[in-house]
Design a protein around this motif. Structure first.
Motif, short mmCIF file in Angstrom:
data_model
loop_
_atom_site.label_atom_id
_atom_site.label_comp_id
_atom_site.label_asym_id
_atom_site.label_seq_id
_atom_site.Cartn_x
_atom_site.Cartn_y
_atom_site.Cartn_z
N THR A 229 -32.25 -59.63 -40.29
CA THR A 229 -31.68 -60.79 -39.58
C THR A 229 -31.96 -60.67 -38.10
OG1 THR A 229 -29.63 -59.63 -39.14
CG2 THR A 229 -29.73 -60.88 -41.18
N PHE B 108 -33.09 -65.62 -41.29
CA PHE B 108 -33.47 -64.72 -42.37
C PHE B 108 -34.93 -64.35 -42.10
CE2 PHE B 108 -35.41 -64.07 -46.58
CZ PHE B 108 -34.60 -63.06 -47.07
N GLN C 252 -31.47 -59.97 -51.05
CA GLN C 252 -31.73 -60.93 -49.98
C GLN C 252 -30.48 -61.74 -49.63
OE1 GLN C 252 -35.33 -63.18 -50.62
NE2 GLN C 252 -36.56 -61.33 -50.98
N ARG D 274 -28.95 -62.64 -46.01
CA ARG D 274 -28.64 -64.03 -45.62
C ARG D 274 -27.21 -64.17 -45.14
NH1 ARG D 274 -32.60 -67.42 -47.29
NH2 ARG D 274 -34.13 -66.56 -48.76
N GLU E 270 -35.79 -69.53 -41.46
CA GLU E 270 -36.43 -68.45 -42.21
C GLU E 270 -37.80 -68.17 -41.58
OE1 GLU E 270 -35.89 -68.31 -46.31
OE2 GLU E 270 -33.94 -69.30 -46.22
#
Lengths: 405, 405
Positions: free
Chosen positions: B390, B281, B269, B273, B371
């Motif tokens: 993304t 994200f 992850q 990011r 997010e």
């Protein structure tokens, strides 16, 4: 900034086929956004429609009806009537019922098409109100006006036309198209309408449209997004004084097939040339595959790669990105030592690495052009496929990020 | 502008595993671009490598050797040694032979890894010259320095660490990773190195790395481009005073598996990011599938859609684009009337259309976050899959269009 797309060519009228345009003011007042097409009695209609499971209401209705004795095609822009559920179906039925009533035909003889924003209710009353004017406008000479009438965010209208002689008789194939859903996201839809005055049996016509669409509209991609509303229709009015084409054989069929394919190709490529933010028109040609599918897999891996598309935008002959895309296309037992890659006529990679005679200057010269051919030789067999696409520009992100704001 | 990625967490040393960093000056003088890792005798190593058919020379060598009694892992950045053909293999052999000679082990006990520009010859002499300094630098406390040493265009180093107790013994799992090839195109490569002091039989270790990678590194995507150099290695030094894990069962195995998965997840992850140009994200969760594959097909259709990614960048709750992507994912017999789509906890679409209680304000509030979770309920079965990705920003195009210029 369409790539290599000029004003409309001459669009020859097709005997037995008329078009009428009117304004329903769906997105803004005065916009000519409703197009009615009338086919002579005895016409046959065939078509291919989106494979998206979320297909729009008009697509469902058109699929049900197109096998019948179709007389009218009704198109609106500004609203896709997609993602509208049961009320969307009711709306599609209402507009076609009204047109049928005005024209004196059965409702099932009218096919509906919609393109525009997804998820908004179709403004049925506005469309109904525009129908008398559209019918009054019907004329065989309205192809160019209709090409503009079906546009959404296209920057230019798209049309193509061919004629050929058979036994002293002129046969015409004329068509128009508008931007693909994949490049016109919320303004969903690739639409294509192609008419001919040849007389063609329904099963032959259906094979003809499927085959031509597979080689044209189904080989273009901007970003891999398939719209909910795509439809491509082929209408044969049968007005030409020639016998009916009952089988996929013979000189007349061959000439018609070639003309239809040329028109389809020109219309499909015009959509790519007018792709969102496009600065390049890119042909991806994959040869030497052991099967057609693996050629397509490689072609789409290249055509959809954002890394390659941004390199094309930058006119950067980044051959490593092309090799990497070929390598990840999922072709079983791919022997990279047999692969050659060309940019235009320049060999850039051979046997899994940079071609020894290649220079960056050669690659840069090809990439500086507005029209670029990437040719990949797999060295595994005799199959070939070709796909057309664009680059990925700042403008693409801008258009799609800011579309609803 | 990494999303939710801070400074490195504490990276606990792993008994039996040391790291040394040195400068070979491959891309620029002074850059610490060579990392040597040493595993204690008796360690087992397992790994997964790129599925790209154009895999780089070091990947080929590592695949051949990793079943053996591995003692050293040699990584260089700045040059991927990919697309380099036979000379690339020779170069990979030369660097590992030199390290083996200096360390007093067999050449086959050294695994090579490279990341950087594709298609340039590996500067063997520069790497060889840096090896003595890297060996002299070996220490169990060098995880953070190594995390920086394997970076290419990553904006931040990436590491994760877990410890657990078993029968009074502390077991450690620590790892580092660097940007995925798919987000670091020419600077090809996702690399991950995770070490534990647990003692694990080779077949159990291989299953462990494959399973953990499938749930983490194989579930992230920026743009769908798989690099030529991806490698993820799991090393078990066996230094912890505990019995060997010979089967995939029992409390110790369960605790180790959980810790390994957590470290893999955090490292994977972190790559997303720090994705190129990422401003969001995004978690794409697909539930209710009739099979895992169809959940993945739907998840990737959403995660790769440039239309959805640009809408995410614009914080635009454009639910029509999500429905359209689900619909084109190729799931057989998809009944759209059973599908619900959520943005965060907000239901945006239900039964094939916009959810009746949904307002744009609700969607906009979720999209404004850095997010974002997109949850798709297929209503067909019990399978679930999750993918991380993304948005697609102006910055992504800028970085990738201008990478080589």
């Amino acid at each position: 900034m369409a790539v290599g797309l000029g004003p409309l060519p001459t669009l020859h009228p097709v005997p037995g086929f008329e078009l009428g345009i009117a304004s329903a003011g769906i997105k803004r007042p005065g916009r000519r956004d409703v197009v009615v097409m009338r086919c002579a009695e005895g016409s046959h209609v065939a078509g291919v429609t989106t494979t998206n499971a979320f297909c729009a209401a008009p697509v469902i209705v058109t699929r049900e009806r197109m096998q019948g004795a179709v007389r009218y095609l009704l198109t609106n822009t500004g609203n896709a009537n997609a993602g509208t559920g049961e009320p969307g179906l009711v709306a599609a039925h209402r507009t076609t019922a009204r047109l049928a009533e005005l024209a004196g035909v059965a409702e099932a003889q009218v096919l509906p098409f919609s393109t525009g924003v997804i998820g908004e209710p179709l403004p049925v009353e506005k469309i109904e109100a525009a129908l008398p004017a559209a019918l009054a406008d019907l004329s065989p000479d309205n192809w160019a006006a209709a090409a503009s009438g079906i546009m959404t965010t296209d920057t230019l209208p798209k049309g193509a036309s061919r004629q050929f002689q058979h036994d002293g008789v002129t046969v015409t194939v004329t068509g128009i198209s508008k931007g693909a859903g994949m490049i016109r996201p919320n303004m969903a839809t690739m639409l294509g309408y192609i008419a001919t005055d040849a007389k063609v049996a329904p099963n032959v016509l259906q094979d003809l449209v499927r085959d031509a669409a597979n080689k044209s509209f189904n080989r273009i991609t901007i970003d891999g997004d398939t719209s909910t509303n795509d439809c491509c229709m082929l209408i044969a009015t049968g007005q030409a004084a020639l016998p009916e084409i009952e089988r996929a054989e013979g000189a007349l069929f061959g000439a018609l097939k070639a003309a239809v394919l040329e028109v389809f190709m020109e219309l499909a490529q015009a959509i790519v040339r007018d792709g969102e933010g496009a600065t390049k028109f890119v042909t991806v040609e994959v040869n030497g595959g052991a099967a057609a599918q693996e050629c397509l897999d490689v072609g789409y891996a290249v055509a959809h790669s954002p890394l390659i598309k941004t390199a094309l935008f930058a006119s950067d002959p980044n051959w490593g990105r092309i090799l990497a895309a070929v390598g990840r296309a999922g072709v079983a037992d791919l022997d990279v030592s047999k692969i050659d890659v060309f940019l235009g006529d320049v060999c850039i990679a051979s046997r899994g690495g940079r071609f020894s005679g290649y220079t960056e200057e050669q690659g840069a010269a090809v990439m500086a052009e507005a029209e670029i051919r990437i040719r990949i030789e797999l060295g595994r067999g005799q199959f070939s496929e070709t796909i057309w696409t664009t680059d990925l520009s700042h403008e693409y992100v801008k258009i799609n990020a800011e579309y609803r704001t």
